[in-house]
Structures are given as C-alpha cells and as structure tokens.
Design a protein around this motif. Sequence first.
Motif, PDB file in Angstrom:
ATOM      1  N   PHE A   7      10.133  -3.066   5.348  1.00  0.00           N
ATOM      2  CA  PHE A   7       9.657  -4.249   4.658  1.00  0.00           C
ATOM      3  C   PHE A   7      10.871  -5.105   4.326  1.00  0.00           C
ATOM      4  N   ASN A   8      10.651  -6.331   3.920  1.00  0.00           N
ATOM      5  CA  ASN A   8      11.741  -7.246   3.670  1.00  0.00           C
ATOM      6  C   ASN A   8      12.482  -6.894   2.386  1.00  0.00           C
ATOM      7  N   VAL A   9      13.798  -6.743   2.482  1.00  0.00           N
ATOM      8  CA  VAL A   9      14.650  -6.529   1.317  1.00  0.00           C
ATOM      9  C   VAL A   9      15.789  -7.529   1.411  1.00  0.00           C
ATOM     10  N   PRO A  10      16.492  -7.796   0.305  1.00  0.00           N
ATOM     11  CA  PRO A  10      17.609  -8.740   0.379  1.00  0.00           C
ATOM     12  C   PRO A  10      18.616  -8.330   1.436  1.00  0.00           C
ATOM     13  N   ASN A  11      19.125  -9.311   2.189  1.00  0.00           N
ATOM     14  CA  ASN A  11      20.032  -9.009   3.291  1.00  0.00           C
ATOM     15  C   ASN A  11      21.304  -8.313   2.825  1.00  0.00           C
ATOM     16  N   SER A  12      21.707  -8.524   1.564  1.00  0.00           N
ATOM     17  CA  SER A  12      22.937  -7.924   1.063  1.00  0.00           C
ATOM     18  C   SER A  12      22.747  -6.484   0.612  1.00  0.00           C
ATOM     19  N   LEU A  13      21.501  -5.990   0.611  1.00  0.00           N
ATOM     20  CA  LEU A  13      21.234  -4.644   0.110  1.00  0.00           C
ATOM     21  C   LEU A  13      20.396  -3.849   1.104  1.00  0.00           C
ATOM     22  N   PRO A  14      21.041  -3.190   2.073  1.00  0.00           N
ATOM     23  CA  PRO A  14      20.270  -2.333   2.972  1.00  0.00           C
ATOM     24  C   PRO A  14      19.719  -1.127   2.222  1.00  0.00           C
ATOM     25  N   CYS A  15      18.675  -0.504   2.745  1.00  0.00           N
ATOM     26  CA  CYS A  15      18.069   0.625   2.033  1.00  0.00           C
ATOM     27  C   CYS A  15      18.107   1.885   2.881  1.00  0.00           C
ATOM     28  N   LEU A  16      18.045   3.018   2.205  1.00  0.00           N
ATOM     29  CA  LEU A  16      17.939   4.287   2.901  1.00  0.00           C
ATOM     30  C   LEU A  16      16.596   4.358   3.614  1.00  0.00           C
ATOM     31  N   PRO A  17      16.487   5.140   4.673  1.00  0.00           N
ATOM     32  CA  PRO A  17      15.177   5.374   5.286  1.00  0.00           C
ATOM     33  C   PRO A  17      14.214   5.929   4.238  1.00  0.00           C
ATOM     34  N   PHE A  18      12.972   5.491   4.261  1.00  0.00           N
ATOM     35  CA  PHE A  18      12.030   5.988   3.271  1.00  0.00           C
ATOM     36  C   PHE A  18      10.638   6.135   3.868  1.00  0.00           C
ATOM     37  N   GLY A  19       9.857   6.991   3.220  1.00  0.00           N
ATOM     38  CA  GLY A  19       8.464   7.164   3.568  1.00  0.00           C
ATOM     39  C   GLY A  19       7.605   6.762   2.396  1.00  0.00           C
ATOM     40  N   ARG A  20       6.293   6.705   2.623  1.00  0.00           N
ATOM     41  CA  ARG A  20       5.388   6.286   1.562  1.00  0.00           C
ATOM     42  C   ARG A  20       4.133   7.148   1.566  1.00  0.00           C
ATOM     43  N   VAL A  21       3.373   7.053   0.480  1.00  0.00           N
ATOM     44  CA  VAL A  21       2.115   7.777   0.363  1.00  0.00           C
ATOM     45  C   VAL A  21       0.980   6.859   0.825  1.00  0.00           C
ATOM     46  N   LYS A  22       0.238   7.303   1.811  1.00  0.00           N
ATOM     47  CA  LYS A  22      -0.904   6.554   2.331  1.00  0.00           C
ATOM     48  C   LYS A  22      -2.152   7.417   2.222  1.00  0.00           C
ATOM     49  N   GLN A  23      -3.260   6.937   2.756  1.00  0.00           N
ATOM     50  CA  GLN A  23      -4.480   7.733   2.840  1.00  0.00           C
ATOM     51  C   GLN A  23      -4.661   8.222   4.271  1.00  0.00           C
ATOM     52  N   ALA A  24      -5.159   9.428   4.399  1.00  0.00           N
ATOM     53  CA  ALA A  24      -5.300  10.035   5.724  1.00  0.00           C
ATOM     54  C   ALA A  24      -6.131   9.172   6.665  1.00  0.00           C
ATOM     55  N   LYS A  25      -7.163   8.524   6.137  1.00  0.00           N
ATOM     56  CA  LYS A  25      -8.063   7.756   7.000  1.00  0.00           C
ATOM     57  C   LYS A  25      -7.362   6.592   7.703  1.00  0.00           C
ATOM     58  N   GLN A  26      -6.195   6.188   7.197  1.00  0.00           N
ATOM     59  CA  GLN A  26      -5.451   5.125   7.862  1.00  0.00           C
ATOM     60  C   GLN A  26      -4.899   5.590   9.209  1.00  0.00           C
ATOM     61  N   TYR A  27      -4.936   6.897   9.452  1.00  0.00           N
ATOM     62  CA  TYR A  27      -4.476   7.449  10.731  1.00  0.00           C
ATOM     63  C   TYR A  27      -5.639   7.967  11.578  1.00  0.00           C
ATOM     64  N   ARG A  28      -6.856   7.551  11.255  1.00  0.00           N
ATOM     65  CA  ARG A  28      -8.027   8.066  11.976  1.00  0.00           C
ATOM     66  C   ARG A  28      -8.024   7.707  13.448  1.00  0.00           C
ATOM     67  N   LYS A  29      -7.360   6.617  13.831  1.00  0.00           N
ATOM     68  CA  LYS A  29      -7.282   6.243  15.254  1.00  0.00           C
ATOM     69  C   LYS A  29      -6.371   7.185  16.033  1.00  0.00           C
ATOM     70  N   HIS A  30      -5.492   7.862  15.316  1.00  0.00           N
ATOM     71  CA  HIS A  30      -4.540   8.760  15.962  1.00  0.00           C
ATOM     72  C   HIS A  30      -4.966  10.221  15.886  1.00  0.00           C
ATOM     73  N   SER A  31      -5.888  10.533  14.963  1.00  0.00           N
ATOM     74  CA  SER A  31      -6.212  11.943  14.741  1.00  0.00           C
ATOM     75  C   SER A  31      -7.619  12.094  14.169  1.00  0.00           C
ATOM     76  N   THR A  32      -8.425  12.933  14.800  1.00  0.00           N
ATOM     77  CA  THR A  32      -9.750  13.249  14.245  1.00  0.00           C
ATOM     78  C   THR A  32      -9.602  14.032  12.946  1.00  0.00           C
ATOM     79  N   GLN A  33      -8.500  14.780  12.844  1.00  0.00           N
ATOM     80  CA  GLN A  33      -8.187  15.521  11.625  1.00  0.00           C
ATOM     81  C   GLN A  33      -8.011  14.560  10.458  1.00  0.00           C
TER      82      GLN A  33
END
Length: 223
Positions: A7-33
């Motif tokens: 996502f967009n952050v100030p150009n002078s401040l790079p960020c560490l790689p990060f993950g986020r909490v989502k809902q499983a159903k947002q991946y329903r196209k990739h997995s029936t599980q």
Amino acid sequence: MTLTRLFNVPNSLPCLPFGRVKQAKQYRKHSTQAARLGTLPVLEGYFQPGTMKPEPNLPISLSWGTVDLAETPLPMLSFMLQIGADVMYWLANPLDPEVWAMIDAWAAAGSMAFAANFPNSVLFASAGFELQPDARELRTQALAAMKMPSRKGFAETALGLFLSGRIERGTASHIASVPSVRHVQACTVQTLATGAVLVPHQGMVTSACGCLYLRPLLDSQVF
C-alpha cells in the motif's frame, strides 16, 4: 526475499514486509477449503518463490508459537507455514488485541488458516487449532498489559530479529519427512493497532534472509 509495497507509504519511509488478517472467503476463488471456512480469519502474506516451488503436492505444516526475547516482558508471537523445505513466518505483536481476536476466533472454530501469495500463485492452507494452557496464560498476561505502549517496542524487536539472522538460525523443520529447512522468509503482522514497521533511510543494510532493511534501529517507527 524482496521488499514489496502493498500500500502507499511515504517515499522517505520504506516498510518491512508485512502480512495482514483477512477472511478465508476472500480466497474462495483459489481454494474450496477457503470457501468452506467462510469468515474465519486467515493470515495473509506476500512472498517470493526464491528456492521454493509452491506446488500443492508438497508436504505442509502449520504451527504457531513464541519467540522469547530478553529485552521484552512478553515473547513475540510467531506463526509458521512450512511448504516442503521452505518456511514462511508471520511475526506478531503480543500486545495487539486484533491478533488475539484472530487467535480467539481460531480457537472457537478449531481451525487456523494461512494464505501465502506468490507472484504467480496462491497457496491456502488450514489445520486444526486448540489454545493450550500455556497459550491461555500468555493471552491473560497480554490482555493485562495492553495499556502499556507497545508499538515502538515491537518495531525495534522485529527489526532486530530480521537483521540478526536469528529467525533463520532458530528454524527447524516441522515435517518428519523433511530433515532440514532450505529457505526462510518472514514478515510482520500489520493491523490497525500495531501498523506496519516503517524505518528511516539512514544506513541501509541487508539482512540474513536477503531483505533490505534500514538503520538505526532505535529510530524505527510503526504507523
């Protein structure tokens, strides 16, 4: 592992790689599980293939635990997805109520779920989950301590773990048929409570896991 902006952050401040909490159903196209799990929280992360081949027939292990740190009163939370000989970590703030809400939801459902996103594929995986007595005790301690400032301390300790190589050195295979780990990647869990770890530009260095991070550690920020 390369630094990826999600996502967009100030150009002078790079960020560490990060993950986020989502809902499983947002991946329903990739997995029936994922479709079956519906609104169950899932830890989402973006990773680079590196030496790994994220093939569905590889053995998989999901687990979670803690990283004890002498400089912090509570251990850092760690979530691990192993695919064959390759490992992906999510490091989380133990004083983050959103992370504990995810864990509580997993305990209620009896399932945990991770989604590893690669440039050309997505691997969704779930496993049984139970909150053991020692984890319940840690949760009680964390909830009691949440009035304490936690954002800056998490940023500094996460940076230290990334840069020191401790993550790689402390990683062992959780799959019996895989004797040793080949490749380790890691990210932090970004929430509204903890945010993403942003670091000033002074003193660019390269960590043991191949990612670019920035010094000085004491000037690290969480937004």
